[in-house]
Write a protein that holds these residues in place. Structure first.
Motif, PDB file in Angstrom:
ATOM      1  N   GLY A  70      15.303   8.438 -23.914  1.00 15.53           N
ATOM      2  CA  GLY A  70      16.761   8.591 -24.049  1.00 15.53           C
ATOM      3  C   GLY A  70      17.241  10.041 -24.004  1.00 15.53           C
ATOM      4  O   GLY A  70      18.142  10.374 -23.239  1.00 15.53           O
ATOM      5  N   SER A  71      16.610  10.903 -24.815  1.00 19.23           N
ATOM      6  CA  SER A  71      17.115  12.277 -24.865  1.00 19.23           C
ATOM      7  C   SER A  71      16.841  13.012 -23.555  1.00 19.23           C
ATOM      8  O   SER A  71      17.640  13.823 -23.102  1.00 19.23           O
ATOM      9  CB  SER A  71      16.507  13.026 -26.053  1.00 19.23           C
ATOM     10  N   ARG A  72      15.700  12.695 -22.964  1.00 15.83           N
ATOM     11  CA  ARG A  72      15.403  13.320 -21.660  1.00 15.83           C
ATOM     12  C   ARG A  72      16.409  12.863 -20.604  1.00 15.83           C
ATOM     13  O   ARG A  72      16.821  13.643 -19.748  1.00 15.83           O
ATOM     14  CB  ARG A  72      13.992  12.963 -21.217  1.00 15.83           C
ATOM     15  N   ARG A  73      16.788  11.586 -20.675  1.00 17.16           N
ATOM     16  CA  ARG A  73      17.763  11.063 -19.705  1.00 17.16           C
ATOM     17  C   ARG A  73      19.084  11.818 -19.815  1.00 17.16           C
ATOM     18  O   ARG A  73      19.714  12.155 -18.818  1.00 17.16           O
ATOM     19  CB  ARG A  73      18.021   9.567 -19.952  1.00 17.16           C
ATOM     20  N   LYS A  74      19.459  12.074 -21.058  1.00 16.04           N
ATOM     21  CA  LYS A  74      20.720  12.780 -21.307  1.00 16.04           C
ATOM     22  C   LYS A  74      20.643  14.185 -20.695  1.00 16.04           C
ATOM     23  O   LYS A  74      21.577  14.652 -20.028  1.00 16.04           O
ATOM     24  CB  LYS A  74      20.943  12.881 -22.815  1.00 16.04           C
TER      25      LYS A  74
ATOM     26  N   VAL B 212      21.268   7.999 -14.162  1.00 19.87           N
ATOM     27  CA  VAL B 212      19.840   8.278 -14.382  1.00 19.87           C
ATOM     28  C   VAL B 212      19.112   6.969 -14.680  1.00 19.87           C
ATOM     29  O   VAL B 212      18.034   6.701 -14.148  1.00 19.87           O
ATOM     30  CB  VAL B 212      19.634   9.311 -15.519  1.00 19.87           C
ATOM     31  N   ASN B 213      19.745   6.136 -15.516  1.00 19.89           N
ATOM     32  CA  ASN B 213      19.148   4.828 -15.822  1.00 19.89           C
ATOM     33  C   ASN B 213      18.922   4.016 -14.548  1.00 19.89           C
ATOM     34  O   ASN B 213      17.866   3.422 -14.346  1.00 19.89           O
ATOM     35  CB  ASN B 213      20.058   4.025 -16.758  1.00 19.89           C
TER      36      ASN B 213
END
Ligand code: GTP
Ligand code: MG
Length: 448
Positions: free
Chosen positions: A391-395, A408-409
């Motif tokens: 999650g944090s990396r996606r952000k 990104v998802n």
């Protein structure tokens, strides 16, 4: 021109088109069909055999190009072979360093010598030369008149004498050319029904007297293998510089055109495609091969793919896909590969029939940009190991690439789907599949 041969070759390529890759079996079958097509077109037996042997060797030795079909790849191999058999490079007339350039025209009766003499004069005149014609066919009463009429129509003077003496006509015409500052002299000679002593000795004598820079052998392409036989006999005795193929507008099967260069080892320099004085063109082996194969842009498509093709990389990629190790680093490499090939639409548009199939679907190179940006925002570890991307990396990736977490998802989800699909599609053309995956991806990204 050569419709029958073109049709049969196309049929031969079709038989590999449905195949996922070139194999011993389908290569052998296709090569057999190509040989049959060539022989049916009256191509010399040895020439047909050497073409097919070379095609077979190349087809089996080449890796499968990922972005083209085996049929297209085959077409290109045959194309290369035809270009080589037809002479590779365009060959020009050898002009004299000190004018006049003397060009001697010889060949069998009715092959088109007199017509060609006028055509060549007009062709050279349009290039700024100032030709003189010599009527050295002194046997047929109407021959001189025929050349005169043609000369008048193109406004080129014709030299002739009253006496029936071909050698003297040629000799005097040369003196006349020098006197009147003609930079080119073209000598029309008499034809015979067969290659015989009298004809040969006369042409040989003219040759020794005027010392031409260029001896052109005119041959009727409609006569097929006979043309090749005549050319060989003629060359033994006269040693000409180049061949002129006439009557290519007729119902010729193509055998003479394809065989003559290999058999005689003299280049085809001009072709004639009609009765009019304008129906002449320089001979380009590549253009002729393209016409024979009737293949549109397939050649440039395969060339493009070949330029970019790296067999080792493709193998590595294949291995990665099958072991499920395909990651964003590989994906990024593929993206760059596609970009190097030009725009996706250009690439796909070159495949016959594909542009139509695509219809209104927009394949926008810009749609790949967010994907690239997202991959660029990943760390090397993330690219190699996509499951790290939490999650944090996606952000972070979304912020870094100017996209949203949702995008990104989507990328991650679709990347996983694509990976699975690629793995199951082992039988299919790999790069083609990958591109399709990419297309879906690009299309969906645009919806956001
Ligand atoms: N269709 C077609 N006809 C041609 C072509 N070249 C020549 N001809 C025709 O073929 C016939 C013979 O042409 P010529 O130029 O007189 O042939 P030639 O070799 O000089 O004949 P001889 O002097 O009798 O040996 C004529 O009717 C020409 O119009 C061509 O490229 N296409
Ligand atoms: Mg003639």
């Amino acid at each position: 021109m050569f419709e029958d041969l073109s049709g049969k070759l196309e049929q031969a390529f079709k038989s590999v088109t449905g195949q996922a890759r070139l194999s011993d079996v389908n290569v052998a079958e296709t090569v057999r069909e190509i040989r049959r097509a060539l022989l049916d077109a009256d191509v010399n037996y040895d020439v047909a055999r050497s073409i097919t042997a070379a095609v077979k060797e190349k087809a089996l030795g080449q890796g499968v190009l990922a972005s083209v079909t085996p049929g297209q790849q085959f077409t290109k191999i045959v194309y290369d072979e035809l270009v080589s058999v037809l002479g590779d490079e365009k060959e020009d007339i050898q002009f004299a360093s000190t004018p006049p350039t003397v060009i001697l025209i010889a060949g069998l009766q009715g092959s088109g010598k007199t017509t060609f003499t006028a055509k060549l004069a007009k062709f050279l005149k349009s290039q700024g030369r100032n030709p003189l014609l010599a009527a050295a066919d002194v046997y047929r009463p109407a021959a001189v008149d025929q050349l005169r009429t043609l000369g008048d129509s193109i406004e080129v003077p014709v030299y002739s004498i009253k006496e029936k003496d071909a050698v003297r006509t040629a000799k005097e015409a040369l003196a006349e050319a020098k006197k009147n500052a003609h930079d080119t002299l073209i000598i029309d000679t008499a034809g015979r029904m067969h290659v015989d002593e009298v004809m040969m000795s006369e042409v040989a004598e003219i040759k020794s007297v005027v010392k031409p820079n260029e001896v052109l052998f005119v041959v009727d392409a409609m006569t097929g293998q006979d043309a090749v036989f005549t050319a060989r006999e003629f060359d033994k005795q006269i040693d000409f510089n180049g061949v002129v193929l006439t009557k290519l507008d007729g119902d010729t099967r193509g055998g003479a055109a394809i065989s003559i260069k290999s058999v005689v080892n003299k280049p085809i320099k001009f072709v004639s495609t009609g009765e009019g004085v304008d129906s002449i063109s320089a001979f380009y082996p590549d253009r002729m091969a393209q016409r024979i194969l009737g293949m549109g842009d397939v050649v440039s498509l395969v060339e493009k793919a070949q330029e970019q093709y790296d067999e080792v990389q493709a193998r590595k990629l294949q291995a990665k896909i099958s072991s499920n190790a395909f990651n964003f680093e590989d994906f990024y490499g593929q993206l760059q590969q596609i970009k190097k090939m030009g725009s996706m639409r250009d690439l796909i548009g070159m495949i016959p029939g594909m542009s139509k199939q695509l219809g209104d679907v927009e394949i926008d190179d810009d749609s790949l940009k967010p994907i690239e940006a997202m991959i660029n925002s990943m760390t090397i570890q993330e690219r190699r190991n996509p499951q790290l991307i939490n999650g944090s990396r996606r952000k972070r990736i979304a912020t870094g690439s100017g996209t949203s977490v949702r995008e990104v998802n989507d990328l991650l989800k679709q990347f996983n789907q694509m990976k699975k699909m690629m793995k199951t599609m082992t039988k299919m053309n790999k790069m083609g599949r990958a591109m399709e995956g990419l297309k879906n991806l690009a299309g969906r990204q645009r919806l956001h």
